[in-house]
Design a protein around this motif. Structure first.
Motif, PDB file in Angstrom:
ATOM      1  N   GLU A 104      95.131  44.938  65.922  1.00 26.35           N
ATOM      2  CA  GLU A 104      94.831  45.367  64.896  1.00 26.35           C
ATOM      3  C   GLU A 104      93.609  46.476  65.051  1.00 26.35           C
ATOM      4  OE1 GLU A 104      93.687  42.994  61.708  1.00 26.35           O
ATOM      5  OE2 GLU A 104      96.041  41.988  61.609  1.00 26.35           O
ATOM      6  N   ARG A 105      93.874  47.668  64.291  1.00 29.34           N
ATOM      7  CA  ARG A 105      93.300  49.074  64.631  1.00 29.34           C
ATOM      8  C   ARG A 105      91.659  48.155  63.799  1.00 29.34           C
ATOM      9  NH1 ARG A 105      96.598  53.424  62.887  1.00 29.34           N
ATOM     10  NH2 ARG A 105      97.101  51.930  61.862  1.00 29.34           N
ATOM     11  N   LEU A 106      90.422  48.657  63.957  1.00 25.92           N
ATOM     12  CA  LEU A 106      89.495  48.342  62.937  1.00 25.92           C
ATOM     13  C   LEU A 106      89.414  49.188  61.841  1.00 25.92           C
ATOM     14  CD1 LEU A 106      86.552  47.161  62.967  1.00 25.92           C
ATOM     15  CD2 LEU A 106      85.655  49.983  63.794  1.00 25.92           C
ATOM     16  N   LYS A 107      89.792  50.871  61.421  1.00 24.85           N
ATOM     17  CA  LYS A 107      90.258  51.717  60.281  1.00 24.85           C
ATOM     18  C   LYS A 107      91.166  50.543  59.849  1.00 24.85           C
ATOM     19  CE  LYS A 107      92.721  55.158  62.897  1.00 24.85           C
ATOM     20  NZ  LYS A 107      92.185  54.715  64.427  1.00 24.85           N
ATOM     21  N   ASP A 108      91.806  49.973  59.989  1.00 25.55           N
ATOM     22  CA  ASP A 108      93.048  49.434  58.806  1.00 25.55           C
ATOM     23  C   ASP A 108      92.234  47.971  58.304  1.00 25.55           C
ATOM     24  OD1 ASP A 108      95.123  51.248  60.253  1.00 25.55           O
ATOM     25  OD2 ASP A 108      95.370  49.949  61.327  1.00 25.55           O
ATOM     26  N   GLU A 109      90.851  47.405  58.766  1.00 23.34           N
ATOM     27  CA  GLU A 109      90.600  46.628  58.350  1.00 23.34           C
ATOM     28  C   GLU A 109      90.041  46.732  57.072  1.00 23.34           C
ATOM     29  OE1 GLU A 109      89.284  44.910  61.896  1.00 23.34           O
ATOM     30  OE2 GLU A 109      91.251  44.503  62.623  1.00 23.34           O
ATOM     31  N   GLY A 110      90.424  45.303  56.055  1.00 25.18           N
ATOM     32  CA  GLY A 110      88.872  45.528  55.213  1.00 25.18           C
ATOM     33  C   GLY A 110      89.117  46.178  53.626  1.00 25.18           C
ATOM     34  N   SER A 111      88.901  45.773  52.922  1.00 26.12           N
ATOM     35  CA  SER A 111      88.391  47.023  51.203  1.00 26.12           C
ATOM     36  C   SER A 111      87.705  48.087  51.850  1.00 26.12           C
ATOM     37  CB  SER A 111      88.230  45.571  49.957  1.00 26.12           C
ATOM     38  OG  SER A 111      87.172  45.074  50.179  1.00 26.12           O
ATOM     39  N   ARG A 112      87.710  48.523  50.571  1.00 23.40           N
ATOM     40  CA  ARG A 112      86.587  49.261  50.527  1.00 23.40           C
ATOM     41  C   ARG A 112      85.047  48.935  51.004  1.00 23.40           C
ATOM     42  NH1 ARG A 112      86.363  55.159  47.804  1.00 23.40           N
ATOM     43  NH2 ARG A 112      88.368  55.234  48.855  1.00 23.40           N
ATOM     44  N   LEU A 113      85.253  47.849  49.659  1.00 23.93           N
ATOM     45  CA  LEU A 113      83.507  47.778  49.178  1.00 23.93           C
ATOM     46  C   LEU A 113      83.050  45.912  50.631  1.00 23.93           C
ATOM     47  CD1 LEU A 113      81.369  46.489  47.222  1.00 23.93           C
ATOM     48  CD2 LEU A 113      83.052  44.314  46.479  1.00 23.93           C
ATOM     49  N   GLN A 114      84.168  45.962  51.196  1.00 28.37           N
ATOM     50  CA  GLN A 114      84.088  44.748  52.246  1.00 28.37           C
ATOM     51  C   GLN A 114      83.451  46.245  54.049  1.00 28.37           C
ATOM     52  OE1 GLN A 114      87.580  42.731  52.801  1.00 28.37           O
ATOM     53  NE2 GLN A 114      87.209  41.460  50.935  1.00 28.37           N
ATOM     54  N   VAL A 115      84.061  46.819  53.640  1.00 24.58           N
ATOM     55  CA  VAL A 115      83.732  48.058  54.716  1.00 24.58           C
ATOM     56  C   VAL A 115      82.308  48.051  54.529  1.00 24.58           C
ATOM     57  CG1 VAL A 115      84.250  50.245  55.885  1.00 24.58           C
ATOM     58  CG2 VAL A 115      85.835  49.090  55.533  1.00 24.58           C
ATOM     59  N   THR A 116      81.904  48.878  53.447  1.00 22.12           N
ATOM     60  CA  THR A 116      80.336  49.173  53.505  1.00 22.12           C
ATOM     61  C   THR A 116      79.859  48.124  53.575  1.00 22.12           C
ATOM     62  OG1 THR A 116      81.291  50.659  51.757  1.00 22.12           O
ATOM     63  CG2 THR A 116      79.315  50.386  51.959  1.00 22.12           C
ATOM     64  N   ALA A 117      79.872  46.850  52.405  1.00 17.97           N
ATOM     65  CA  ALA A 117      78.443  46.212  52.811  1.00 17.97           C
ATOM     66  C   ALA A 117      79.028  45.436  54.466  1.00 17.97           C
ATOM     67  CB  ALA A 117      79.113  44.584  52.313  1.00 17.97           C
ATOM     68  N   ALA A 118      80.118  45.916  55.037  1.00 15.36           N
ATOM     69  CA  ALA A 118      79.342  44.945  56.340  1.00 15.36           C
ATOM     70  C   ALA A 118      79.339  46.357  57.225  1.00 15.36           C
ATOM     71  CB  ALA A 118      80.852  44.687  56.962  1.00 15.36           C
ATOM     72  N   GLY A 119      79.065  47.408  57.093  1.00 15.96           N
ATOM     73  CA  GLY A 119      78.553  48.622  58.264  1.00 15.96           C
ATOM     74  C   GLY A 119      77.076  48.347  57.542  1.00 15.96           C
ATOM     75  N   ALA A 120      76.950  47.546  56.621  1.00 12.52           N
ATOM     76  CA  ALA A 120      75.146  48.087  56.189  1.00 12.52           C
ATOM     77  C   ALA A 120      75.017  47.100  56.700  1.00 12.52           C
ATOM     78  CB  ALA A 120      74.974  47.722  54.567  1.00 12.52           C
ATOM     79  N   THR A 121      75.368  46.304  57.172  1.00 12.55           N
ATOM     80  CA  THR A 121      74.365  44.633  57.331  1.00 12.55           C
ATOM     81  C   THR A 121      74.365  44.956  59.052  1.00 12.55           C
ATOM     82  OG1 THR A 121      75.660  42.730  55.905  1.00 12.55           O
ATOM     83  CG2 THR A 121      75.140  41.783  58.185  1.00 12.55           C
ATOM     84  N   ALA A 122      75.751  45.217  59.159  1.00 15.22           N
ATOM     85  CA  ALA A 122      75.250  45.826  61.243  1.00 15.22           C
ATOM     86  C   ALA A 122      74.356  47.109  61.549  1.00 15.22           C
ATOM     87  CB  ALA A 122      77.100  46.403  61.433  1.00 15.22           C
ATOM     88  N   GLY A 123      74.417  48.335  60.388  1.00 16.43           N
ATOM     89  CA  GLY A 123      73.287  49.095  60.902  1.00 16.43           C
ATOM     90  C   GLY A 123      72.086  48.428  61.266  1.00 16.43           C
ATOM     91  N   LEU A 124      71.473  47.420  59.743  1.00 13.32           N
ATOM     92  CA  LEU A 124      69.720  46.431  59.802  1.00 13.32           C
ATOM     93  C   LEU A 124      69.893  45.546  60.450  1.00 13.32           C
ATOM     94  CD1 LEU A 124      67.751  45.414  57.332  1.00 13.32           C
ATOM     95  CD2 LEU A 124      69.256  43.729  57.114  1.00 13.32           C
ATOM     96  N   ILE A 125      70.994  45.081  61.461  1.00 12.44           N
ATOM     97  CA  ILE A 125      70.476  44.073  62.540  1.00 12.44           C
ATOM     98  C   ILE A 125      70.224  44.456  63.993  1.00 12.44           C
ATOM     99  CG2 ILE A 125      71.376  42.302  64.168  1.00 12.44           C
ATOM    100  CD1 ILE A 125      72.915  40.650  61.573  1.00 12.44           C
ATOM    101  N   ALA A 126      70.823  46.080  63.569  1.00  8.89           N
ATOM    102  CA  ALA A 126      71.144  46.762  65.275  1.00  8.89           C
ATOM    103  C   ALA A 126      70.170  47.153  65.409  1.00  8.89           C
ATOM    104  CB  ALA A 126      72.427  47.510  65.246  1.00  8.89           C
ATOM    105  N   ARG A 127      69.646  47.898  63.837  1.00  4.01           N
ATOM    106  CA  ARG A 127      68.334  48.512  63.731  1.00  4.01           C
ATOM    107  C   ARG A 127      67.306  47.928  64.578  1.00  4.01           C
ATOM    108  NH1 ARG A 127      64.583  52.621  65.538  1.00  4.01           N
ATOM    109  NH2 ARG A 127      63.154  52.077  64.662  1.00  4.01           N
ATOM    110  N   PHE A 128      67.006  46.959  63.900  1.00  5.57           N
ATOM    111  CA  PHE A 128      65.800  45.860  64.645  1.00  5.57           C
ATOM    112  C   PHE A 128      66.168  45.392  65.934  1.00  5.57           C
ATOM    113  CE2 PHE A 128      63.378  41.783  64.971  1.00  5.57           C
ATOM    114  CZ  PHE A 128      62.416  42.029  64.321  1.00  5.57           C
ATOM    115  N   VAL A 129      67.055  45.575  66.519  1.00  6.32           N
ATOM    116  CA  VAL A 129      66.671  44.951  67.647  1.00  6.32           C
ATOM    117  C   VAL A 129      66.883  45.947  69.209  1.00  6.32           C
ATOM    118  CG1 VAL A 129      68.724  44.263  69.895  1.00  6.32           C
ATOM    119  CG2 VAL A 129      68.555  43.013  67.700  1.00  6.32           C
TER     120      VAL A 129
END
Length: 322
Positions: A6-31
């Motif tokens: 499956e392709r990444l852009k085909d997965e999840g609802s808009r809300l899920q994508v937004t929340a997952a993107g914010a979570t990923a950014g938060l953790i990646a930045r600190f690292v």
């Protein structure tokens, strides 16, 4: 989220994508925060390491020589907190940027499907367009935070701005609204091909790597690392130009590097750097940038996929309860 081809852009609802993107950014930045500070310090250094005579132009500022020596220098003179300078605006930047980026990426893909029909464009072209749109939108929307991150990372023990709030007030008063968008042209010129190339490479590599069943489900992380390295190398000079322009203005001579020249516009900045520092000047900090880009992209994509799965699970639980 199943996971095979499956392709990444085909997965999840808009809300899920937004929340997952914010979570990923938060953790990646600190690292990757320390490497980000080192990269910015090296990008802003204008004197030649191979010519000691140019060190006089440093005006008492530090002479950084490579990633590890720069880390040691910062630890010795500024302590551990020095490696996380600018982390507050940077965390806000990464959270907002990732949320906007992934949301726009998915929305652009759906728009292309609606307008042209799914499967009309080659996968690489579709991913490039969606990635470029996501990167450009996120860059424009969060650019003031990017500028603040750069300025805080560039200041040494003598603080230019004592706090984030004071920085916002001072820039608004002394430079006006345009002051928050210094270097935006270079930023957009860099991020469009960067994110386009990144997502095109990522979506091409990910299905193949997922099928290999790598340890800890790291196929997405490996794909993110390879894609980021290729895209970052191709667009790095514009990233450096953006950083040089971001510290222009009335505070230009007050950062840890006291000798940053006065630059006007992207093309003129490139010409000045080539004339004074040669082609190598456009690639200052590339090594640490690649060192940063690989774990940042790997952590971002690895966290994003798992956060997307987590938020998807929460949504299913809620639907079952209802």
């Amino acid at each position: 989220m199943s996971g095979k081809a499956e392709r990444l852009k085909d997965e999840g609802s808009r809300l899920q994508v937004t929340a997952a993107g914010a979570t990923a950014g938060l953790i990646a930045r600190f690292v990757i925060a320390p490497l980000d500070v080192v990269k910015i310090r090296l990008q802003l250094q204008t004197h030649s390491l191979s010519d000691p005579l140019t060190h006089r132009s440093a005006l008492g500022g530090p002479i950084y020589k490579g990633t590890l020596p720069t880390i040691r220098h910062i630890l010795r003179h500024e302590g551990v907190p020095g490696l996380w300078k600018g982390n507050v605006p940077a965390e806000l930047l990464y959270v907002c940027y990732s949320a906007v980026q992934f949301t726009t990426y998915r929305s652009t893909t759906l728009l292309l499907h609606s307008a042209l029909g799914e499967g009309t464009l080659p996968q690489a072209a579709e991913s490039f367009i969606s990635g470029a749109a996501g990167g450009a939108t996120a860059t424009a929307a969060t650019y003031p935070l990017d500028l603040l991150r750069t300025r805080f990372a560039a200041q040494g023990n003598d603080r230019v701005y004592p706090s984030l709030r004071r920085a916002v007030v001072q820039i608004a008063r002394e430079e006006g609204a345009r002051g928050f968008f210094r270097g935006l042209g270079a930023g957009l010129a860099q991020v469009v091909p960067y994110m386009g190339c990144f997502f095109a490479a990522y979506e091409t590599l990910r299905p193949r790597l997922v099928e290999l069943d790598l340890p800890l489900g790291s196929g997405g992380a490996v794909a993110g690392t390879v894609a980021s390295t290729l895209a970052k190398t191709a667009t790095f000079p514009l990233d450096l130009v953006r950083k040089r322009i971001q510290v222009q203005g009335p505070t230009r001579a007050r950062y840890v590097h006291k000798n940053i020249p006065e630059y006007r516009g992207t093309a003129e900045t490139v010409r000045m750097i080539l004339r004074a520092e040669g082609v190598r000047g456009l690639y200052r900090g590339l090594t640490v940038s690649l060192m940063k880009a690989a774990p940042a992209s790997a952590v971002t994509m690895w966290t994003y996929e798992r956060a997307l799965r987590f938020y998807g699970g929460l949504m299913e639980l809620r639907e079952e309860e209802l």
